[in-house]
Design a protein around this motif. Structure first.
Motif, PDB file in Angstrom:
ATOM      1  N   ASP A  98     -13.349 -14.824  -8.112  1.00  0.00           N
ATOM      2  CA  ASP A  98     -12.819 -15.085  -6.780  1.00  0.00           C
ATOM      3  C   ASP A  98     -12.068 -16.403  -6.687  1.00  0.00           C
ATOM      4  N   VAL A  99     -12.142 -17.217  -7.726  1.00  0.00           N
ATOM      5  CA  VAL A  99     -11.517 -18.535  -7.675  1.00  0.00           C
ATOM      6  C   VAL A  99     -10.058 -18.444  -8.080  1.00  0.00           C
ATOM      7  N   ASP A 100      -9.190 -18.905  -7.171  1.00  0.00           N
ATOM      8  CA  ASP A 100      -7.756 -18.911  -7.461  1.00  0.00           C
ATOM      9  C   ASP A 100      -7.394 -20.281  -8.004  1.00  0.00           C
ATOM     10  N   LEU A 101      -7.268 -20.370  -9.335  1.00  0.00           N
ATOM     11  CA  LEU A 101      -6.989 -21.662  -9.953  1.00  0.00           C
ATOM     12  C   LEU A 101      -5.601 -22.173  -9.644  1.00  0.00           C
ATOM     13  N   PHE A 102      -4.735 -21.286  -9.181  1.00  0.00           N
ATOM     14  CA  PHE A 102      -3.350 -21.676  -8.912  1.00  0.00           C
ATOM     15  C   PHE A 102      -3.034 -21.657  -7.432  1.00  0.00           C
ATOM     16  N   GLY A 103      -4.085 -21.617  -6.580  1.00  0.00           N
ATOM     17  CA  GLY A 103      -3.872 -21.595  -5.136  1.00  0.00           C
ATOM     18  C   GLY A 103      -3.319 -22.927  -4.652  1.00  0.00           C
ATOM     19  N   SER A 104      -2.636 -22.890  -3.508  1.00  0.00           N
ATOM     20  CA  SER A 104      -2.015 -24.092  -2.964  1.00  0.00           C
ATOM     21  C   SER A 104      -2.774 -24.558  -1.725  1.00  0.00           C
ATOM     22  N   ASP A 105      -3.327 -25.770  -1.783  1.00  0.00           N
ATOM     23  CA  ASP A 105      -4.000 -26.337  -0.608  1.00  0.00           C
ATOM     24  C   ASP A 105      -3.015 -26.570   0.510  1.00  0.00           C
ATOM     25  N   ASP A 106      -1.763 -26.909   0.153  1.00  0.00           N
ATOM     26  CA  ASP A 106      -0.740 -27.159   1.169  1.00  0.00           C
ATOM     27  C   ASP A 106      -0.483 -25.911   2.002  1.00  0.00           C
ATOM     28  N   GLU A 107      -0.467 -24.732   1.321  1.00  0.00           N
ATOM     29  CA  GLU A 107      -0.232 -23.483   2.036  1.00  0.00           C
ATOM     30  C   GLU A 107      -1.375 -23.197   3.001  1.00  0.00           C
ATOM     31  N   GLU A 108      -2.628 -23.426   2.552  1.00  0.00           N
ATOM     32  CA  GLU A 108      -3.781 -23.191   3.409  1.00  0.00           C
ATOM     33  C   GLU A 108      -3.779 -24.149   4.594  1.00  0.00           C
ATOM     34  N   ALA A 110      -1.181 -25.634   5.962  1.00  0.00           N
ATOM     35  CA  ALA A 110      -0.080 -25.282   6.854  1.00  0.00           C
ATOM     36  C   ALA A 110      -0.447 -24.082   7.719  1.00  0.00           C
ATOM     37  N   GLU A 111      -1.114 -23.109   7.133  1.00  0.00           N
ATOM     38  CA  GLU A 111      -1.515 -21.919   7.871  1.00  0.00           C
ATOM     39  C   GLU A 111      -2.569 -22.269   8.917  1.00  0.00           C
ATOM     40  N   ALA A 112      -3.531 -23.116   8.533  1.00  0.00           N
ATOM     41  CA  ALA A 112      -4.577 -23.534   9.474  1.00  0.00           C
ATOM     42  C   ALA A 112      -3.976 -24.320  10.631  1.00  0.00           C
ATOM     43  N   ALA A 113      -3.001 -25.178  10.311  1.00  0.00           N
ATOM     44  CA  ALA A 113      -2.344 -25.971  11.359  1.00  0.00           C
ATOM     45  C   ALA A 113      -1.561 -25.065  12.309  1.00  0.00           C
ATOM     46  N   LYS A 114      -0.923 -24.053  11.751  1.00  0.00           N
ATOM     47  CA  LYS A 114      -0.150 -23.117  12.574  1.00  0.00           C
ATOM     48  C   LYS A 114      -1.062 -22.359  13.533  1.00  0.00           C
TER      49      LYS A 114
END
Length: 222
Positions: A98-108, A110-114
């Motif tokens: 389940d761990v996405d080693l290439f996930g982007s914290d910036d994307e998460e 930005a989505e949370a802020a939106k």
């Protein structure tokens, strides 16, 4: 909703949304819960969070004596995730798959802020359609003179000369202290949004020839 740490900007903004249509953190009167929340702030809210600033200034204006008489227990309400008395639940251990080693914290982020901005906008739109209620409070102030030679009539006359939008003076009386000294107890009704009790106390204390100190001895929502 859950409010995070009030020592960070995110938590203060969340609290601003929560307190927007409330006078106090719990119920319709000030309580020890308000004092617990007040002491959780790292610094006073600014103009970017006007509802939190209004609440903070109001609760901050209470004297130590008035705070000690407030009802309830001095603890943070359950809406404060970081400050609640319940034990924190342990996060489940993630499976390696389940761990996405290439996930982007910036994307998460930005989505949370939106999502947060959309919810804040929806709340503001909903609130703007509600009729505006004018919150008022009845406050009993205790004004102490320097000594028994202080002209109490002139002192009261000076206090009543203070004019502020949203302030109405009421009845008053002299209360014996001892050794021929009296203190002035005077009632005023204020609109919470317009009148800061801190500012009012400072204006009264500016009459240095008469006034030694000013305390709040009674406070009730109307």
């Amino acid at each position: 909703m859950t409010i995070s740490d009030l020592k960070c900007e995110k938590g203060v903004k969340e609290f601003d949304v929560y307190i927007a249509d409330r006078s106090y953190v719990e119920g319709y009167v000030a309580s020890q819960a308000d004092i617990a929340v007040l002491e959780s702030f790292a610094k006073a809210p600014n103009d970017e969070t006007p509802h939190a600033k209004r609440w903070y200034s109001h609760i901050k204006s209470f004297s130590e004596a008035a705070r000690s008489k407030l009802p309830g227990q001095k603890k943070l309400p359950s809406i404060f995730g970081a400050g609640s008395n319940s034990a924190p639940s342990k996060a489940p251990v993630a499976d390696d798959d389940d761990v996405d080693l290439f996930g982007s914290d910036d994307e998460e982020d930005a989505e949370a802020a939106k999502i947060r901005e959309e919810r804040l906008k929806a709340y503001a739109d909903k609130k703007s359609k509600k009729p505006v209620l004018i919150a008022k409070s009845s406050v009993i102030l205790e004004v102490k003179p320097w000594d028994d030679e202080t002209d109490m009539k002139e002192m009261e006359k000076s206090v009543r000369s203070i004019e502020m939008d949203g302030l109405v003076w009421g009845a008053s009386k002299l209360v014996p202290v001892g050794y021929g000294i009296n203190k002035l107890q005077i009632i005023c009704v204020v609109e919470d949004e317009k009148v800061s009790i801190d500012d009012l106390q400072e204006k009264i204390q500016d009459f240095e020839d008469f006034v030694q100190s000013v305390d709040i001895v009674g406070f009730n929502k109307i």
